[in-house]
Design a protein around this motif. Structure first.
Motif, mmCIF file in Angstrom:
data_model
loop_
_atom_site.group_PDB
_atom_site.id
_atom_site.type_symbol
_atom_site.label_atom_id
_atom_site.label_comp_id
_atom_site.label_asym_id
_atom_site.label_seq_id
_atom_site.Cartn_x
_atom_site.Cartn_y
_atom_site.Cartn_z
ATOM 1 N N VAL A 161 57.023 -29.547 55.643
ATOM 2 C CA VAL A 161 58.170 -30.147 56.448
ATOM 3 C C VAL A 161 58.987 -28.812 57.072
ATOM 4 O O VAL A 161 59.425 -27.883 56.155
ATOM 5 C CB VAL A 161 59.324 -31.184 56.226
ATOM 6 N N TYR A 162 59.563 -28.713 58.044
ATOM 7 C CA TYR A 162 60.406 -27.686 58.918
ATOM 8 C C TYR A 162 61.389 -28.249 59.288
ATOM 9 O O TYR A 162 61.625 -29.019 60.178
ATOM 10 C CB TYR A 162 59.474 -27.053 59.731
ATOM 11 N N ILE A 163 62.818 -27.849 58.600
ATOM 12 C CA ILE A 163 63.998 -28.268 59.154
ATOM 13 C C ILE A 163 64.899 -27.228 60.169
ATOM 14 O O ILE A 163 64.981 -26.264 59.528
ATOM 15 C CB ILE A 163 65.042 -28.744 58.029
ATOM 16 N N ASP A 164 65.136 -27.782 61.162
ATOM 17 C CA ASP A 164 65.913 -27.046 62.378
ATOM 18 C C ASP A 164 66.588 -27.885 63.005
ATOM 19 O O ASP A 164 66.102 -28.834 63.584
ATOM 20 C CB ASP A 164 64.972 -25.923 62.927
ATOM 21 N N ASP A 165 67.688 -27.524 63.395
ATOM 22 C CA ASP A 165 68.461 -28.479 64.290
ATOM 23 C C ASP A 165 67.988 -28.412 65.902
ATOM 24 O O ASP A 165 67.931 -29.571 66.528
ATOM 25 C CB ASP A 165 70.004 -28.152 64.733
ATOM 26 N N ASP A 166 67.086 -27.511 66.350
ATOM 27 C CA ASP A 166 66.762 -27.282 67.701
ATOM 28 C C ASP A 166 65.067 -27.444 67.794
ATOM 29 O O ASP A 166 64.644 -27.421 68.872
ATOM 30 C CB ASP A 166 67.272 -26.006 68.350
ATOM 31 N N THR A 167 64.319 -27.375 66.672
ATOM 32 C CA THR A 167 62.922 -27.171 66.667
ATOM 33 C C THR A 167 62.136 -28.329 65.953
ATOM 34 O O THR A 167 62.576 -28.852 65.183
ATOM 35 C CB THR A 167 62.455 -25.871 66.120
ATOM 36 N N LEU A 168 61.000 -28.723 66.652
ATOM 37 C CA LEU A 168 60.430 -29.740 65.935
ATOM 38 C C LEU A 168 59.039 -29.081 65.846
ATOM 39 O O LEU A 168 58.219 -28.676 67.036
ATOM 40 C CB LEU A 168 60.239 -31.123 66.868
ATOM 41 N N LEU A 216 54.017 -35.791 49.349
ATOM 42 C CA LEU A 216 55.032 -34.900 49.463
ATOM 43 C C LEU A 216 55.533 -35.078 51.024
ATOM 44 O O LEU A 216 56.622 -35.156 51.346
ATOM 45 C CB LEU A 216 55.010 -33.532 49.085
ATOM 46 N N ARG A 217 54.485 -34.929 51.941
ATOM 47 C CA ARG A 217 55.127 -35.175 53.398
ATOM 48 C C ARG A 217 55.676 -36.304 53.529
ATOM 49 O O ARG A 217 56.494 -36.494 54.432
ATOM 50 C CB ARG A 217 53.667 -35.047 54.136
ATOM 51 N N THR A 218 54.934 -37.529 53.083
ATOM 52 C CA THR A 218 55.548 -38.842 53.400
ATOM 53 C C THR A 218 56.936 -38.921 52.841
ATOM 54 O O THR A 218 57.898 -39.425 53.506
ATOM 55 C CB THR A 218 54.661 -39.713 52.746
ATOM 56 N N GLU A 219 57.257 -38.356 51.414
ATOM 57 C CA GLU A 219 58.584 -38.469 50.767
ATOM 58 C C GLU A 219 59.829 -37.588 51.422
ATOM 59 O O GLU A 219 60.765 -37.992 51.836
ATOM 60 C CB GLU A 219 58.453 -38.077 49.451
ATOM 61 N N LEU A 220 59.185 -36.540 51.848
ATOM 62 C CA LEU A 220 60.073 -35.377 52.428
ATOM 63 C C LEU A 220 60.497 -35.912 54.238
ATOM 64 O O LEU A 220 61.528 -35.891 54.301
ATOM 65 C CB LEU A 220 59.670 -34.025 52.671
#
Length: 147
Positions: free
Chosen positions: A116-123, A78-82
């Motif tokens: 996975v974490y999706i944010d415009d400003d955060t990694l 899942l991590r790889t695909e996402l």
């Protein structure tokens, strides 16, 4: 464990159908996506915040084998695909409130791991990226204190 072509297509179709459905919705309040695998039949169900089923996919390879091995395989796949979908910009086009997270949950819908974490400003840094970081920091601090 690698997935068969059919299982991979099923998984990708499920994730893409979520993107399509969210983009068609006028007002969406979805802030997270939850991925749950039924070990008895290998069915992946993806839920929203309100436990509404958003998509399902059958992944034959995820039927029960060994508990630890199976979860590690599911998580890695899942991590790889996402990550691949994030890399091609799929998540930038989804009508969903940011920041949001894709999380693997157990049968009680309790969080196992954030995929996975999706944010415009955060990694968000994962353990793979941070391997050896402690030693590097120790060496850096030692060098600083010696000067």
């Amino acid at each position: 464990m690698s997935l068969s072509k059919q299982s991979r297509e099923n998984l990708l179709d499920a994730i893409l159908s979520i993107a399509d459905n969210l983009n068609k919705a006028e007002n969406t309040t979805v802030t997270d996506l939850y991925f749950q695998v039924d070990k008895s039949n290998g069915v992946l169900t993806i839920y929203d915040d309100d436990d509404n089923t958003m998509a399902q996919a059958t992944v034959e390879e995820w039927k029960v084998t060994e508990q630890g091995e199976e979860r590690a395989s599911v998580e890695k796949t899942l991590r790889t695909e996402l990550a691949q979908m994030q890399k091609v910009g799929l998540f930038d086009k989804i009508n969903i409130l940011k920041p949001y997270m894709c999380t693997l949950v157990d049968e009680k819908k309790e969080s196992i791991v954030d995929l996975v974490y999706i944010d415009d400003d955060t990694l968000i840094l994962d353990s793979e990226l941070l391997k050896g970081f402690d030693q590097e920091m120790d060496d850096f601090l030692k060098h600083l204190l010696e000067e």
